[in-house]
Design a protein around this motif. Structure first.
Motif, short mmCIF file in Angstrom:
data_model
loop_
_atom_site.label_atom_id
_atom_site.label_comp_id
_atom_site.label_asym_id
_atom_site.label_seq_id
_atom_site.Cartn_x
_atom_site.Cartn_y
_atom_site.Cartn_z
N PHE A 166 -1.57 3.88 -5.82
CA PHE A 166 -1.57 4.49 -4.48
C PHE A 166 -2.15 5.91 -4.57
O PHE A 166 -2.93 6.32 -3.72
CB PHE A 166 -0.14 4.55 -3.90
N ASP A 167 -1.73 6.65 -5.62
CA ASP A 167 -2.20 8.03 -5.78
C ASP A 167 -3.72 8.08 -5.92
O ASP A 167 -4.36 9.04 -5.51
CB ASP A 167 -1.55 8.69 -7.00
N SER B 144 -4.55 0.10 -3.36
CA SER B 144 -3.37 -0.69 -3.05
C SER B 144 -3.11 -1.61 -4.24
O SER B 144 -3.90 -1.64 -5.20
CB SER B 144 -3.60 -1.51 -1.77
N SER C 207 0.81 -1.23 0.00
CA SER C 207 0.00 0.00 0.00
C SER C 207 0.84 1.27 0.00
O SER C 207 0.29 2.36 0.09
CB SER C 207 -1.01 0.00 1.16
N ASN C 208 2.17 1.12 -0.12
CA ASN C 208 3.01 2.31 -0.33
C ASN C 208 4.26 1.91 -1.12
O ASN C 208 4.51 0.72 -1.36
CB ASN C 208 3.36 2.97 1.01
N GLN D 89 2.62 3.23 -7.96
CA GLN D 89 2.44 4.59 -7.42
C GLN D 89 1.12 5.20 -7.92
O GLN D 89 0.40 5.85 -7.16
CB GLN D 89 3.62 5.49 -7.79
N GLU E 181 7.40 1.93 -0.55
CA GLU E 181 8.42 1.12 0.11
C GLU E 181 8.06 -0.37 0.07
O GLU E 181 8.86 -1.23 -0.29
CB GLU E 181 8.53 1.59 1.56
#
Ligand code: AMP
Ligand code: GLY
Length: 434
Positions: A170-171, A175, A124-125, A167, A127
């Motif tokens: 996420f934006d 997820s 979900s991010n 990304q 990293e």
């Protein structure tokens, strides 16, 4: 039997066409339909994703069965509303439709049911995404976790591109699921389910990428053919036993029985058969090809699934012919498609032996002419005694269709027709007869 078919696309046109050939079906209605469907049956301009609107229409028409085509109305709870109105419905509940609407949910069910699939991690991010990508290595597979009309998946050797897709999800507030890459040919298998019993249709192959040789971005599907001469013998039984039945049993065990069609996307990998994804509805354009060969009347079959009576169904009967569907798409698809252009040559194509045209993104303009209204505009479907003949007929039809800027793949079924598809896995020892 009176049937209402929900949806606007090629799959729904193919379903309507097959229902009309069922001697026990007296009336078919469709909502919202498209130009092709409206030449066959009455259509209604309702919002197919609105559960109350669909249930009200089904009640007003006093239909005996509602068949829900696409995933969006299923995920919105259309089946639940129709069922609550006391009308049998072919299509899973909102809860069961999570098998498609959430890839993470599907992975949970597969793990609980012991279904073989790709190893996967939810991120979900950025990293977490980078970490998951490096765990599995290239080629990278990044999937939007929500519904994305087949376009939410990026498969690439480029780590930056994989990260960029993650990304963008996420934006958008979502997820992603990041997976190990599955090699080997893909198969689409549709399994009718009544909550307990499973009945498989004939397997098909779909062509996801926009360009020949599987190049370019993913689409909803650019063509299909069936049956698969090259598939290992026993494939369907293996998938029923190891995938469909355990999944349906697990859904029943959870109190969210699965009624409708479980569309199992498979990869026949060097390490065995693996599930790529579940969908909770018929595939498009595979359905156009699969139903063209089905001889068992469709209405009775879908009603048996809706009523929990599949165990009493007779074995399915199939034409010996091969079916090929070639999608004609609008300019710029799978990006924002060009629409509103006249489509010519439909009658000429349909006059060819063994050929019919299934509409998808079409509508009638103010003059009653057929114009394009979506990305995938139509599919030319052909039956032939073998794949070579079916392909020839389908492409003869495609060449008669005139639509400014349109595009199609020239290699639907070509590799199989050349005998060039190989299955490397443990299942490859024997070859199928049908
Ligand atoms: P999906 O929306 O999950 O069906 O993915 C769309 C397409 O992406 C599939 O038909 C495959 O061609 C490809 N794909 C998805 N997952 C994988 C995977 N784990 N390995 C290889 N290709 C995949
Ligand atoms: N043709 C693949 C799908 O319907 O998702």
């Amino acid at each position: 039997m009176k049937v209402l078919v929900i949806g606007p696309g090629g799959r729904e046109h193919a379903i309507v066409r097959s229902l009309l050939a069922d001697p026990n079906v007296s009336e078919v209605h469709a909502a919202p339909g498209n130009a092709g469907i409206s030449t066959l049956v009455p259509t209604y301009a309702i919002d197919a994703n609105d559960p109350d609107a669909v249930a009200a229409l089904a009640t007003r028409l006093a239909v005996d069965l509602v068949v829900v085509g696409p995933e969006a109305p299923l995920a919105a709870g259309v089946s639940d509303a129709v069922r609550e109105a006391g009308i049998p419905v072919f299509g899973p509940s909102k809860a069961a439709a999570q098998l498609e609407a959430s890839k993470a949910f599907a992975k949970d069910i597969m793990a609980e049911a012991g279904v073989p699939t790709a190893m996967a991690r939810v991120a979900s991010n950025a990293e977490e995404a980078a970490d998951a990508l490096d765990t599995f290595g290239a080629p990278y597979v990044v999937k939007d976790d929500g519904l994305a009309a087949g376009k939410g998946v990026v498969v690439t050797n480029d780590r930056d591109e994989a990260l960029a897709h993650a990304q963008s999800c996420f934006d958008a507030g979502g997820s992603v699921v990041i997976e190990e890459f599955l090699d080997g040919p893909e198969v689409s298998l549709f399994v009718l389910c009544d909550g307990n019993t499973t009945v498989a249709l004939s397997p098909a192959q779909d062509f996801k990428r926009i360009f020949d040789n599987d190049e370019g971005p993913n689409t909803g599907g650019m063509g299909a053919y069936t049956p698969l001469e090259w598939a290992p013998e026993g494939l369907v039984d293996e998938v029923l036993e190891r995938v469909a039945q355990p999944t349906v049993s697990q859904m029943a065990h959870r109190g969210t029985p699965f009624v409708g069609v479980l569309f199992i996307g498979l990869a026949l990998t060097s390490r065995g058969t693996r599930v790529i994804e579940f969908n909770v509805r018929f595939g498009d354009p595979e359905t156009q090809a699969v139903l063209a060969r089905l001889k068992t009347p469709l209405g009775g079959l879908l009603m048996a699934a809706a009523k929990g009576e599949l165990a009493e169904a007779q074995p399915l009967r199939w034409s010996r012919d091969t079916a090929v569907a070639v999608v004609v798409a609008a300019e710029n698809y799978p990006g924002t498609p060009r629409t509103g252009d006249r489509i010519r040559g439909l009658k000429k194509a349909e006059a060819l032996e063994g050929v019919h045209v299934i509409h998808a993104g079409t509508r009638l303009d103010d003059d009653g002419k057929v114009v394009s209204a979506g990305g995938r505009v139509l599919a030319v479907v052909a039956l032939g005694t073998d794949l070579v003949e079916a392909r020839e007929r389908a492409y003869d039809g495609v060449e008669l269709i005139q639509l400014e800027g349109s595009q199609y793949r020239t290699d639907i079924g070509a590799k199989a027709a050349r005998g060039a598809i190989t299955v490397a896995g443990p299942a490859a020892a024997t070859k199928a007869k049908s």
